[in-house]
Enzyme design. Sequence first.
Site, PDB file in Angstrom:
ATOM      1  CB  SER A  73      40.676 -25.573  11.213  1.00 38.69           C
ATOM      2  OG  SER A  73      39.918 -25.968  12.340  1.00 38.69           O
ATOM      3  CE1 TYR A  96      36.818 -27.679   8.167  1.00 38.33           C
ATOM      4  CE2 TYR A  96      37.684 -28.040  10.370  1.00 38.33           C
ATOM      5  CZ  TYR A  96      37.326 -27.175   9.353  1.00 38.33           C
ATOM      6  OH  TYR A  96      37.480 -25.823   9.512  1.00 38.33           O
TER       7      TYR A  96
HETATM    8  N1  NAP Z   1      33.717 -21.094  11.971  1.00 39.09           N
HETATM    9  C1  NAP Z   1      34.635 -21.822  12.563  1.00 39.09           C
HETATM   10  O1  NAP Z   1      34.482 -22.228  13.743  1.00 39.09           O
HETATM   11  C2  NAP Z   1      35.915 -22.166  11.837  1.00 39.09           C
HETATM   12  C3  NAP Z   1      36.955 -22.700  12.593  1.00 39.09           C
HETATM   13  C4  NAP Z   1      38.139 -23.028  11.949  1.00 39.09           C
HETATM   14  C5  NAP Z   1      38.276 -22.817  10.598  1.00 39.09           C
HETATM   15  N2  NAP Z   1      37.241 -22.304   9.886  1.00 39.09           N
HETATM   16  C6  NAP Z   1      37.452 -22.109   8.448  1.00 39.09           C
HETATM   17  O2  NAP Z   1      37.161 -20.773   8.110  1.00 39.09           O
HETATM   18  C7  NAP Z   1      36.790 -20.714   6.733  1.00 39.09           C
HETATM   19  C8  NAP Z   1      35.538 -19.881   6.587  1.00 39.09           C
HETATM   20  O3  NAP Z   1      34.460 -20.547   7.222  1.00 39.09           O
HETATM   21  P1  NAP Z   1      33.304 -19.782   8.027  1.00 39.09           P
HETATM   22  O4  NAP Z   1      33.336 -20.285   9.406  1.00 39.09           O
HETATM   23  O5  NAP Z   1      33.406 -18.339   7.773  1.00 39.09           O
HETATM   24  O6  NAP Z   1      31.999 -20.417   7.366  1.00 39.09           O
HETATM   25  P2  NAP Z   1      30.977 -19.826   6.279  1.00 39.09           P
HETATM   26  O7  NAP Z   1      30.312 -18.617   6.789  1.00 39.09           O
HETATM   27  O8  NAP Z   1      30.145 -20.987   5.865  1.00 39.09           O
HETATM   28  O9  NAP Z   1      31.941 -19.394   5.109  1.00 39.09           O
HETATM   29  C9  NAP Z   1      32.430 -20.295   4.160  1.00 39.09           C
HETATM   30  C10 NAP Z   1      32.658 -19.529   2.878  1.00 39.09           C
HETATM   31  O10 NAP Z   1      33.265 -20.409   1.930  1.00 39.09           O
HETATM   32  C11 NAP Z   1      32.525 -20.303   0.720  1.00 39.09           C
HETATM   33  N3  NAP Z   1      32.666 -21.545  -0.017  1.00 39.09           N
HETATM   34  C12 NAP Z   1      32.369 -22.801   0.365  1.00 39.09           C
HETATM   35  N4  NAP Z   1      32.656 -23.668  -0.622  1.00 39.09           N
HETATM   36  C13 NAP Z   1      33.153 -22.916  -1.651  1.00 39.09           C
HETATM   37  C14 NAP Z   1      33.626 -23.218  -2.951  1.00 39.09           C
HETATM   38  N5  NAP Z   1      33.664 -24.470  -3.424  1.00 39.09           N
HETATM   39  N6  NAP Z   1      34.059 -22.209  -3.734  1.00 39.09           N
HETATM   40  C15 NAP Z   1      34.025 -20.935  -3.281  1.00 39.09           C
HETATM   41  N7  NAP Z   1      33.587 -20.580  -2.070  1.00 39.09           N
HETATM   42  C16 NAP Z   1      33.164 -21.577  -1.267  1.00 39.09           C
HETATM   43  C17 NAP Z   1      31.103 -19.956   1.119  1.00 39.09           C
HETATM   44  O11 NAP Z   1      30.457 -19.214   0.104  1.00 39.09           O
HETATM   45  P3  NAP Z   1      29.484 -19.785  -1.019  1.00 39.09           P
HETATM   46  O12 NAP Z   1      28.653 -20.870  -0.396  1.00 39.09           O
HETATM   47  O13 NAP Z   1      28.699 -18.559  -1.419  1.00 39.09           O
HETATM   48  O14 NAP Z   1      30.383 -20.270  -2.106  1.00 39.09           O
HETATM   49  C18 NAP Z   1      31.370 -18.998   2.284  1.00 39.09           C
HETATM   50  O15 NAP Z   1      31.610 -17.698   1.807  1.00 39.09           O
HETATM   51  C19 NAP Z   1      36.653 -22.153   6.261  1.00 39.09           C
HETATM   52  O16 NAP Z   1      37.809 -22.541   5.568  1.00 39.09           O
HETATM   53  C20 NAP Z   1      36.536 -22.925   7.564  1.00 39.09           C
HETATM   54  O17 NAP Z   1      36.975 -24.253   7.425  1.00 39.09           O
HETATM   55  C21 NAP Z   1      36.067 -21.956  10.482  1.00 39.09           C
END
Ligand code: NAP
Length: 245
Positions: A142, A155
């Site tokens: 991130s 985080y």
């Molecule tokens: N969106 C942003 O602005 C942003 C910015 C920087 C970094 N990120 C990073 O990008 C990644 C994806 O996030 P996103 O934004 O796409 O959010 P999201 O739509 O909430 O996706 C998160 C994914 O992680 C899964 N997950 C969470 N805990 C888990 C666990 N213990 N085991 C297996 N799967 C798990 C969730 O699926 P289930 O609940 O079905 O398990 C979901 O598929 C994350 O690492 C986040 O920190 C996001």
Amino acid sequence: MPTLRGKVIAITGASSGIGEATAHLLADKGARLVLGARREDRLSAVVDGITATGGTATGVLTDVTRRADLRRLTDTAVEQYGRLDVLVSNAGTMAVSPFDELRQDDWDAMVSTHITGLLNGIGAALPVFRRQGSGHFVNVSSTAAHVVKSPQAVYAATKTAVNVLSEGLRQESGPDLSVTVVSPGFTHTEGVGKGASPEVSSAMTQMRDEIAMPPSAVASAIGYAIEQPAGVDINEIVVRPTVQA
Ligand SMILES: NC(=O)c1ccc[n+]([C@@H]2O[C@H](COP(=O)([O-])OP(=O)(O)OC[C@H]3O[C@@H](n4cnc5c(N)ncnc54)[C@H](OP(=O)(O)O)[C@@H]3O)[C@@H](O)[C@H]2O)c1
């Protein structure tokens, strides 16, 4: 010209957001996918969406905090497709809050998902990659690992750990393996503000709705890193909306 066609790629956190977008992009380019997440209905919907359009994907219920689940994810790739070329460690939680709220379960979840989860992925995939003499770790971090903003310290700390572990892994990987960190900024996903304290959550979702880039932007960056020819390792990509400070 390097291609994604036929590559076997496992993705954690593939049931929504960046993981889901990455699965669709890689499937469209001909990769064979093993997709992991905890929500069965959402994971099945992603797998069904890909297979309905002629792509190749299998879902494996995976909680990245459990070592055995990651092992099952990588074993499935090897059993079904004979190999594993890439592990995208993307699962994450953005349940941020000020320290004074003492939301210690959320702190634990960020540590166990981002740090233990990444290590579980390394533990499961590294032996496979060593046996094959090739393999690629793509770890989703991130911009929070670059700029710490209150109240995101826990985080940010766990995402900083993703960067540190990735660099150490890269140094130990030798000439046959690749390690990439992809660090997104604000991305329009359901995960922004999810589980965060109410005030923080509404500020984050408002900011997301104003400035976030689509998850396909991060998926493209991941695809670019994977498409590189053997011997070329893209070590870090930071991708953020132009308006993000
Ligand atoms: N969106 C942003 O602005 C942003 C910015 C920087 C970094 N990120 C990073 O990008 C990644 C994806 O996030 P996103 O934004 O796409 O959010 P999201 O739509 O909430 O996706 C998160 C994914 O992680 C899964 N997950 C969470 N805990 C888990 C666990 N213990 N085991 C297996 N799967 C798990 C969730 O699926 P289930 O609940 O079905 O398990 C979901 O598929 C994350 O690492 C986040 O920190 C996001």
